[in-house]
Design a protein around this motif. Sequence first.
Motif, PDB file in Angstrom:
ATOM      1  N   LEU A 148       0.864  -1.173   0.000  1.00  0.00           N
ATOM      2  CA  LEU A 148       0.000   0.000   0.000  1.00  0.00           C
ATOM      3  C   LEU A 148       0.901   1.223   0.000  1.00  0.00           C
ATOM      4  CD1 LEU A 148      -2.713   1.470   0.266  1.00  0.00           C
ATOM      5  CD2 LEU A 148      -2.505   1.199   2.748  1.00  0.00           C
ATOM      6  N   VAL A 149       1.022   1.877  -1.152  1.00  0.00           N
ATOM      7  CA  VAL A 149       1.913   3.018  -1.305  1.00  0.00           C
ATOM      8  C   VAL A 149       1.064   4.285  -1.258  1.00  0.00           C
ATOM      9  CG1 VAL A 149       3.725   4.075  -2.696  1.00  0.00           C
ATOM     10  CG2 VAL A 149       3.379   1.590  -2.775  1.00  0.00           C
ATOM     11  N   ALA A 150       1.250   5.080  -0.235  1.00  0.00           N
ATOM     12  CA  ALA A 150       0.458   6.305  -0.089  1.00  0.00           C
ATOM     13  C   ALA A 150       1.350   7.408   0.460  1.00  0.00           C
ATOM     14  CB  ALA A 150      -0.747   6.058   0.826  1.00  0.00           C
ATOM     15  N   ARG A 151       2.405   7.709  -0.259  1.00  0.00           N
ATOM     16  CA  ARG A 151       3.356   8.736   0.177  1.00  0.00           C
ATOM     17  C   ARG A 151       2.817  10.136  -0.129  1.00  0.00           C
ATOM     18  NH1 ARG A 151       8.031   6.217   1.371  1.00  0.00           N
ATOM     19  NH2 ARG A 151       8.523   4.240   0.349  1.00  0.00           N
ATOM     20  N   TYR A 152       3.124  11.051   0.774  1.00  0.00           N
ATOM     21  CA  TYR A 152       2.804  12.472   0.574  1.00  0.00           C
ATOM     22  C   TYR A 152       1.318  12.700   0.312  1.00  0.00           C
ATOM     23  CZ  TYR A 152       7.823  12.438   0.316  1.00  0.00           C
ATOM     24  OH  TYR A 152       9.148  12.233   0.603  1.00  0.00           O
ATOM     25  N   CYS A 153       0.484  11.983   1.048  1.00  0.00           N
ATOM     26  CA  CYS A 153      -0.957  12.240   1.060  1.00  0.00           C
ATOM     27  C   CYS A 153      -1.200  13.204   2.220  1.00  0.00           C
ATOM     28  CB  CYS A 153      -1.744  10.947   1.227  1.00  0.00           C
ATOM     29  SG  CYS A 153      -1.574   9.794  -0.157  1.00  0.00           S
ATOM     30  N   GLY A 154      -1.198  14.476   1.930  1.00  0.00           N
ATOM     31  CA  GLY A 154      -1.135  15.492   2.970  1.00  0.00           C
ATOM     32  C   GLY A 154      -2.342  15.574   3.881  1.00  0.00           C
ATOM     33  N   SER A 155      -3.500  15.034   3.458  1.00  0.00           N
ATOM     34  CA  SER A 155      -4.705  15.092   4.288  1.00  0.00           C
ATOM     35  C   SER A 155      -5.018  13.761   4.972  1.00  0.00           C
ATOM     36  CB  SER A 155      -5.911  15.507   3.430  1.00  0.00           C
ATOM     37  OG  SER A 155      -5.720  16.784   2.861  1.00  0.00           O
ATOM     38  N   LEU A 156      -4.266  12.729   4.663  1.00  0.00           N
ATOM     39  CA  LEU A 156      -4.564  11.388   5.180  1.00  0.00           C
ATOM     40  C   LEU A 156      -4.440  11.352   6.692  1.00  0.00           C
ATOM     41  CD1 LEU A 156      -5.230   8.441   4.412  1.00  0.00           C
ATOM     42  CD2 LEU A 156      -2.757   8.011   4.353  1.00  0.00           C
ATOM     43  N   GLU A 157      -5.503  10.887   7.380  1.00  0.00           N
ATOM     44  CA  GLU A 157      -5.521  10.849   8.833  1.00  0.00           C
ATOM     45  C   GLU A 157      -5.466   9.425   9.394  1.00  0.00           C
ATOM     46  OE1 GLU A 157      -8.961  13.002  10.052  1.00  0.00           O
ATOM     47  OE2 GLU A 157      -8.241  14.928   9.263  1.00  0.00           O
ATOM     48  N   LYS A 158      -6.103   8.481   8.710  1.00  0.00           N
ATOM     49  CA  LYS A 158      -6.160   7.122   9.238  1.00  0.00           C
ATOM     50  C   LYS A 158      -6.080   6.095   8.112  1.00  0.00           C
ATOM     51  CE  LYS A 158      -8.954   8.162  13.350  1.00  0.00           C
ATOM     52  NZ  LYS A 158     -10.212   7.862  14.084  1.00  0.00           N
ATOM     53  N   VAL A 159      -5.473   4.956   8.445  1.00  0.00           N
ATOM     54  CA  VAL A 159      -5.490   3.779   7.582  1.00  0.00           C
ATOM     55  C   VAL A 159      -6.084   2.653   8.405  1.00  0.00           C
ATOM     56  CG1 VAL A 159      -4.107   2.102   6.304  1.00  0.00           C
ATOM     57  CG2 VAL A 159      -3.480   4.527   6.253  1.00  0.00           C
ATOM     58  N   SER A 160      -7.030   1.924   7.839  1.00  0.00           N
ATOM     59  CA  SER A 160      -7.691   0.845   8.570  1.00  0.00           C
ATOM     60  C   SER A 160      -7.441  -0.483   7.872  1.00  0.00           C
ATOM     61  CB  SER A 160      -9.193   1.114   8.658  1.00  0.00           C
ATOM     62  OG  SER A 160      -9.857   0.063   9.344  1.00  0.00           O
ATOM     63  N   ILE A 161      -7.008  -1.465   8.660  1.00  0.00           N
ATOM     64  CA  ILE A 161      -6.759  -2.814   8.143  1.00  0.00           C
ATOM     65  C   ILE A 161      -7.755  -3.749   8.821  1.00  0.00           C
ATOM     66  CG2 ILE A 161      -5.096  -4.707   7.989  1.00  0.00           C
ATOM     67  CD1 ILE A 161      -2.895  -2.550   8.100  1.00  0.00           C
ATOM     68  N   GLN A 162      -8.622  -4.364   8.018  1.00  0.00           N
ATOM     69  CA  GLN A 162      -9.676  -5.204   8.592  1.00  0.00           C
ATOM     70  C   GLN A 162      -9.347  -6.690   8.595  1.00  0.00           C
ATOM     71  OE1 GLN A 162     -10.603  -2.976   5.956  1.00  0.00           O
ATOM     72  NE2 GLN A 162     -11.447  -1.354   7.250  1.00  0.00           N
ATOM     73  N   SER A 163      -8.350  -7.112   7.834  1.00  0.00           N
ATOM     74  CA  SER A 163      -8.035  -8.541   7.743  1.00  0.00           C
ATOM     75  C   SER A 163      -6.811  -8.872   8.598  1.00  0.00           C
ATOM     76  CB  SER A 163      -7.774  -8.926   6.288  1.00  0.00           C
ATOM     77  OG  SER A 163      -6.578  -8.339   5.820  1.00  0.00           O
ATOM     78  N   LYS A 164      -6.529 -10.139   8.733  1.00  0.00           N
ATOM     79  CA  LYS A 164      -5.384 -10.590   9.513  1.00  0.00           C
ATOM     80  C   LYS A 164      -4.096 -10.580   8.689  1.00  0.00           C
ATOM     81  CE  LYS A 164      -8.004 -13.397  12.777  1.00  0.00           C
ATOM     82  NZ  LYS A 164      -8.176 -14.740  13.393  1.00  0.00           N
ATOM     83  N   THR A 165      -4.219 -10.281   7.403  1.00  0.00           N
ATOM     84  CA  THR A 165      -3.062 -10.151   6.526  1.00  0.00           C
ATOM     85  C   THR A 165      -2.967  -8.711   6.066  1.00  0.00           C
ATOM     86  OG1 THR A 165      -3.322 -12.428   5.745  1.00  0.00           O
ATOM     87  CG2 THR A 165      -1.924 -10.973   4.438  1.00  0.00           C
TER      88      THR A 165
END
Length: 323
Positions: free
Chosen positions: A115-132
């Motif tokens: 998951l490549v999300a560099r320099y996303c200036g407004s990004l506040e949260k990342v949610s992972i729902q699976s065990k992988t």
Amino acid sequence: MVSALLSFRVVEVPQSSSYSEEEELVIEQQPFLPLSLSGLSSLTTLDISCRDLSNNDISINLGSLFSLQDLNLAGNPFSELPAGIGNLAKLEKLDLSRCRNLLFISDIPSSLRALVARYCGSLEKVSIQSKTAPDPLLGGCGKLAEIQGLESVENKPVIRMENCDNLSNNFKEILLQVLSKGKLPDVVLPRSDVPRWFIQYQRDRSSSTFRIPPISAGLSPGIIVWTVYGATEKGRWRRWSLCSASIRKKKDDDELFYTRPYLDISSEHEGEDADHSWVIYIPFSRIQGAIEGGDELEVSVKPGDDTIVKKCGVHPIFLSSKL
């Protein structure tokens, strides 16, 4: 024969024309997208980066692209992800870099590896729902506060969060707990000093020597190595490595352990040089030879390409062998 290596870019398609999976679909008029993607079930690569796509432009559902492995949405101004991404069971890489209005990342498939999300200036949260979990490469997300769901992850994702200076204290504690339980190989954090609880074994140089405390039965011993490093160059895209760590017994100088971390790809240093922290947990079970209480160990960290080691700290940790 149906091609498995189609790409999707932005060539105006006349309304009277049709397309099939046997040819490369190119659409140049931006931010135009076709009304239906139902005829592209064998598409493996979709690149619609830097096309000025807003939320209205991405109302199309991507869930019908059952074979998609690589999805590039980088450089677009939408604030939420297109629908259907969570249903892409073969998706391995998702690039959202420089989507500066993106607020939240969730509903990602368990197949995702990067998951490549560099320099996303407004990004506040990342949610992972699976065990992988994928490897979250999130450098430069200045408003990022947390990655939810790491406690339940069973694989060992590589986490890169350079210049993510808004991480919550609660998330930092969770991150170190997950790391010390051996559920992460290592992690890169934003500029930071070595924490106070390393003070006994902290050194303003690239190595630290300490004596192993007595080891009680039923506990699995290890050490956390915390390294502060800085970049020596800036302002260009490149492949570069962080640092490498080695462990030796002082009495015989034999190298017992060596690790070189994940290569950080396409990393860009913007503005002034910054310090970062590389943190790794090393269980004694990964160290060659017997380690006993009272042994004196030297942990050395060597800089990688375009980096300089500024400080090194080590801290012994003892976990229940039932963990």
